[in-house]
Write a protein that holds these residues in place. Structure first.
Motif, mmCIF file in Angstrom:
data_model
loop_
_atom_site.group_PDB
_atom_site.id
_atom_site.type_symbol
_atom_site.label_atom_id
_atom_site.label_comp_id
_atom_site.label_asym_id
_atom_site.label_seq_id
_atom_site.Cartn_x
_atom_site.Cartn_y
_atom_site.Cartn_z
ATOM 1 N N ASP A 17 0.750 -1.130 -0.021
ATOM 2 C CA ASP A 17 0.145 -0.001 0.028
ATOM 3 C C ASP A 17 0.806 1.269 0.021
ATOM 4 N N ALA A 18 1.790 1.252 0.669
ATOM 5 C CA ALA A 18 2.775 2.479 1.002
ATOM 6 C C ALA A 18 3.434 2.868 -0.379
ATOM 7 N N SER A 19 3.919 1.854 -1.222
ATOM 8 C CA SER A 19 4.585 2.242 -2.588
ATOM 9 C C SER A 19 3.693 2.085 -3.775
ATOM 10 N N ARG A 20 2.562 1.434 -3.482
ATOM 11 C CA ARG A 20 1.615 1.178 -4.577
ATOM 12 C C ARG A 20 2.221 0.500 -5.636
ATOM 13 N N SER A 21 3.190 -0.595 -5.334
ATOM 14 C CA SER A 21 3.949 -1.350 -6.175
ATOM 15 C C SER A 21 3.692 -2.862 -5.744
ATOM 16 N N GLY A 22 4.108 -3.858 -6.749
ATOM 17 C CA GLY A 22 3.899 -5.258 -6.416
ATOM 18 C C GLY A 22 3.948 -6.182 -7.388
ATOM 19 N N PHE B 170 5.003 -4.558 -10.897
ATOM 20 C CA PHE B 170 4.580 -3.261 -11.373
ATOM 21 C C PHE B 170 4.719 -2.307 -10.481
ATOM 22 N N SER B 171 4.882 -0.939 -10.585
ATOM 23 C CA SER B 171 5.090 -0.055 -9.738
ATOM 24 C C SER B 171 3.932 0.895 -9.752
ATOM 25 N N ALA B 172 4.008 2.105 -8.931
ATOM 26 C CA ALA B 172 2.996 2.979 -9.035
ATOM 27 C C ALA B 172 2.661 3.660 -10.379
ATOM 28 N N ASP B 173 3.619 3.614 -11.110
ATOM 29 C CA ASP B 173 3.622 4.287 -12.542
ATOM 30 C C ASP B 173 2.709 3.570 -13.496
ATOM 31 N N GLU B 174 2.264 2.239 -13.239
ATOM 32 C CA GLU B 174 1.682 1.507 -14.029
ATOM 33 C C GLU B 174 0.031 1.705 -13.602
ATOM 34 N N LEU B 175 -0.217 2.364 -12.366
ATOM 35 C CA LEU B 175 -1.461 2.410 -11.923
ATOM 36 C C LEU B 175 -1.884 4.022 -12.353
ATOM 37 N N ALA B 176 -0.901 4.733 -12.500
ATOM 38 C CA ALA B 176 -1.397 6.323 -12.853
ATOM 39 C C ALA B 176 -2.098 6.273 -13.816
ATOM 40 N N GLY B 177 -3.070 6.975 -13.915
ATOM 41 C CA GLY B 177 -4.240 7.254 -14.848
ATOM 42 C C GLY B 177 -5.161 6.159 -15.099
ATOM 43 N N PHE C 98 -6.191 1.075 -4.977
ATOM 44 C CA PHE C 98 -5.685 0.030 -4.173
ATOM 45 C C PHE C 98 -6.123 -1.179 -4.705
ATOM 46 N N LEU C 99 -5.246 -2.306 -4.300
ATOM 47 C CA LEU C 99 -5.185 -3.645 -4.490
ATOM 48 C C LEU C 99 -4.964 -4.399 -3.477
ATOM 49 N N ARG C 100 -5.627 -5.912 -3.699
ATOM 50 C CA ARG C 100 -5.500 -6.813 -2.400
ATOM 51 C C ARG C 100 -4.796 -8.320 -3.058
ATOM 52 N N VAL C 101 -4.032 -8.717 -2.383
ATOM 53 C CA VAL C 101 -3.477 -10.062 -2.786
ATOM 54 C C VAL C 101 -4.755 -11.060 -3.013
ATOM 55 N N GLY C 102 -4.505 -11.619 -4.295
ATOM 56 C CA GLY C 102 -5.707 -12.458 -4.734
ATOM 57 C C GLY C 102 -6.951 -11.954 -5.642
ATOM 58 N N GLN C 103 -6.694 -10.575 -5.879
ATOM 59 C CA GLN C 103 -7.621 -9.878 -6.776
ATOM 60 C C GLN C 103 -7.170 -10.121 -7.979
ATOM 61 N N ARG C 104 -8.196 -10.324 -8.841
ATOM 62 C CA ARG C 104 -8.256 -10.530 -10.225
ATOM 63 C C ARG C 104 -8.099 -9.177 -10.824
ATOM 64 N N ALA D 266 0.096 -1.327 -17.576
ATOM 65 C CA ALA D 266 -1.283 -0.653 -17.083
ATOM 66 C C ALA D 266 -1.953 -1.924 -16.125
ATOM 67 N N VAL D 267 -2.479 -1.466 -15.213
ATOM 68 C CA VAL D 267 -3.475 -2.169 -14.611
ATOM 69 C C VAL D 267 -4.668 -2.098 -14.416
ATOM 70 N N HIS D 268 -5.686 -2.946 -14.505
ATOM 71 C CA HIS D 268 -7.289 -2.544 -14.634
ATOM 72 C C HIS D 268 -7.849 -3.489 -13.972
ATOM 73 N N PHE D 269 -9.181 -2.974 -13.205
ATOM 74 C CA PHE D 269 -9.931 -3.814 -12.598
ATOM 75 C C PHE D 269 -10.791 -4.674 -13.791
ATOM 76 N N ILE D 270 -11.124 -6.056 -13.505
ATOM 77 C CA ILE D 270 -11.926 -6.768 -14.495
ATOM 78 C C ILE D 270 -13.292 -6.352 -14.102
#
Length: 68
Positions: A10-15, A27-34, A39-45, A61-65
């Motif tokens: 959560d702190a770095s928004r990376s994972g 991925f880093s926070a850069d891929e979540l920008a825009g 936030f994400l949780r382990v196990g989330q699709r 980029a990372v997107h919710f399904i």
């Protein structure tokens, strides 16, 4: 491609995600920008956009399904 969140800080928004083909991609926070992802949780699709191939593949980029 679709994947499952395998790590998230959560702190770095990376994972990392584990793709449905069994490849773990960081991925880093850069891929979540825009994106609406705040936030994400382990196990989330998620759906990830990537560039490159083979060992040079990277998340762009990372997107919710969403289901329609």
């Amino acid at each position: 491609m679709q994947a499952t969140v395998s790590r998230y800080d959560d702190a770095s928004r990376s994972g990392a995600v584990l793709t449905d083909t069994g490849v773990e991609l960081p991925f880093s926070a850069d891929e979540l920008a825009g994106t609406p992802v705040r936030f994400l949780r382990v196990g989330q699709r998620v759906r990830v956009e990537t560039s490159g191939s083979g060992h040079g593949i990277a998340i762009t980029a990372v997107h919710f399904i969403t289901l329609h």
